[in-house]
Design a protein around this motif. Structure first.
Motif, PDB file in Angstrom:
ATOM      1  N   ALA A  25       0.828  -1.208   0.000  1.00  0.00           N
ATOM      2  CA  ALA A  25       0.000   0.000   0.000  1.00  0.00           C
ATOM      3  C   ALA A  25       0.861   1.255   0.000  1.00  0.00           C
ATOM      4  CB  ALA A  25      -0.923  -0.001   1.216  1.00  0.00           C
ATOM      5  N   GLU A  26       0.282   2.317  -0.590  1.00  0.00           N
ATOM      6  CA  GLU A  26       0.895   3.643  -0.526  1.00  0.00           C
ATOM      7  C   GLU A  26       0.441   4.314   0.771  1.00  0.00           C
ATOM      8  OE1 GLU A  26      -0.325   5.767  -3.945  1.00  0.00           O
ATOM      9  OE2 GLU A  26       0.400   4.256  -5.380  1.00  0.00           O
ATOM     10  N   LYS A  27       1.378   4.824   1.531  1.00  0.00           N
ATOM     11  CA  LYS A  27       1.080   5.423   2.824  1.00  0.00           C
ATOM     12  C   LYS A  27       1.432   6.904   2.799  1.00  0.00           C
ATOM     13  CE  LYS A  27       2.616   5.252   7.665  1.00  0.00           C
ATOM     14  NZ  LYS A  27       3.527   4.577   8.626  1.00  0.00           N
ATOM     15  N   PHE A  41      -3.970   4.917   3.603  1.00  0.00           N
ATOM     16  CA  PHE A  41      -3.355   3.816   2.866  1.00  0.00           C
ATOM     17  C   PHE A  41      -4.167   3.564   1.594  1.00  0.00           C
ATOM     18  CE2 PHE A  41      -2.497   3.302   7.348  1.00  0.00           C
ATOM     19  CZ  PHE A  41      -1.139   3.020   7.388  1.00  0.00           C
ATOM     20  N   ARG A  42      -3.467   3.475   0.464  1.00  0.00           N
ATOM     21  CA  ARG A  42      -4.112   3.232  -0.828  1.00  0.00           C
ATOM     22  C   ARG A  42      -3.517   1.971  -1.439  1.00  0.00           C
ATOM     23  NH1 ARG A  42      -3.701   4.878  -6.439  1.00  0.00           N
ATOM     24  NH2 ARG A  42      -5.791   5.304  -7.299  1.00  0.00           N
ATOM     25  N   MET A  43      -4.397   1.039  -1.827  1.00  0.00           N
ATOM     26  CA  MET A  43      -3.931  -0.247  -2.349  1.00  0.00           C
ATOM     27  C   MET A  43      -4.880  -0.718  -3.440  1.00  0.00           C
ATOM     28  SD  MET A  43      -5.203  -2.008   1.104  1.00  0.00           S
ATOM     29  CE  MET A  43      -5.104  -0.344   1.776  1.00  0.00           C
ATOM     30  N   ASN A  50      -9.788  -2.282  -9.034  1.00  0.00           N
ATOM     31  CA  ASN A  50     -10.288  -1.236  -8.148  1.00  0.00           C
ATOM     32  C   ASN A  50      -9.259  -0.893  -7.068  1.00  0.00           C
ATOM     33  OD1 ASN A  50     -12.410   0.475  -6.984  1.00  0.00           O
ATOM     34  ND2 ASN A  50     -12.440  -1.038  -5.336  1.00  0.00           N
ATOM     35  N   TYR A  51      -9.198   0.395  -6.703  1.00  0.00           N
ATOM     36  CA  TYR A  51      -8.312   0.850  -5.638  1.00  0.00           C
ATOM     37  C   TYR A  51      -9.127   1.117  -4.373  1.00  0.00           C
ATOM     38  CZ  TYR A  51      -4.127   1.225  -8.489  1.00  0.00           C
ATOM     39  OH  TYR A  51      -3.028   0.931  -9.267  1.00  0.00           O
ATOM     40  N   ILE A  52      -8.562   0.747  -3.242  1.00  0.00           N
ATOM     41  CA  ILE A  52      -9.216   0.891  -1.941  1.00  0.00           C
ATOM     42  C   ILE A  52      -8.375   1.822  -1.080  1.00  0.00           C
ATOM     43  CG2 ILE A  52     -10.030  -0.338   0.113  1.00  0.00           C
ATOM     44  CD1 ILE A  52     -10.170  -2.872  -1.635  1.00  0.00           C
ATOM     45  N   GLU A  53      -9.050   2.742  -0.402  1.00  0.00           N
ATOM     46  CA  GLU A  53      -8.355   3.675   0.484  1.00  0.00           C
ATOM     47  C   GLU A  53      -8.948   3.591   1.883  1.00  0.00           C
ATOM     48  OE1 GLU A  53      -8.229   7.649  -0.911  1.00  0.00           O
ATOM     49  OE2 GLU A  53      -7.116   7.183  -2.750  1.00  0.00           O
TER      50      GLU A  53
END
Length: 215
Positions: A25-27, A41-43, A50-53
């Motif tokens: 994930a991007e933090k 957090f983006r993953m 689909n992206y989840i935040e």
């Protein structure tokens, strides 16, 4: 690496994503709660594009979904379960500034403690009974060994009796009632020695002394 904190449903593929699934994930830091930083957090969903935040929520000690998914509701009211509730922000501010509210809050806490004392005492007694784990485990293992030895001896006796009597049927364990009934039984011959002698004398005396005449 980010570990999913609870069960969710992906908005892209509608699939279930279980708690504990890990993602790269991007933090990034998006704010603060008092002095505690708030991180987002983006993953990418591993089942679709689909992206989840999600981001941290220090006020409620939880994570909140920002976009891309919805939470599977498995939460409950902590107050209904008698759990310790975190103090709300407004309540904290009133405790710091309002002396009367602080006094009432303290009285309510003491009343809660008095109600909980019997339960706490019961739990402490139960815990003290199991305090010496090593001794309890030792006694339990000793009892299991004795029961196993007794069972093995009974099986050996039953096998020896089956071999002696030529039995092929399984023998049930002996009960106290069986021993009591066996003690009441007396084994004896149909006729005693005296009775046999009396019957023999009767037979001799009733026998004819002269042979039967030939016809």
């Amino acid at each position: 690496r980010f570990e999913m904190p609870y069960n969710i449903w992906c908005d892209g593929c509608k699939n279930h994503i279980g708690m504990g699934v890990r993602y790269n994930a991007e933090k990034k830091k998006v704010g603060t709660y008092y002095t505690t930083p708030i991180y987002r957090f983006r993953m990418k969903c591993h089942l679709c594009v689909n992206y989840i935040e999600l981001q941290t929520d220090p006020a409620s000690c939880d994570y909140v979904i920002v976009s891309g998914a919805r939470r599977k509701e498995e939460r409950w009211d902590m107050g209904d379960n008698g759990q310790l509730l975190p103090t709300e922000r407004e309540a904290k501010e009133r405790l710091e500034t309002d002396a009367m509210f602080r006094l009432e809050h303290g009285a309510a806490d003491r009343a809660t403690l008095r109600r909980a004392v019997p339960t706490l005492a019961t739990l402490q007694e139960a815990q003290s009974a199991w305090k010496d784990d090593f001794a309890l485990n030792s006694r339990l293992r000793q009892r299991f060994r004795e029961e196993k030895k007794t069972l093995r001896e009974e099986e050996e006796e039953a096998a020896a009796l089956q071999a002696k009597l030529g039995l092929s049927i399984p023998l049930v364990p002996e009960e106290e009632e069986d021993r009591r009934l066996a003690a009441l039984l007396k084994y004896r011959s149909p006729h005693s020695y005296e009775e046999k002698q009396r019957l023999k004398r009767t037979e001799i005396s009733s026998r004819s002394w002269f042979p039967a005449a030939a016809g």
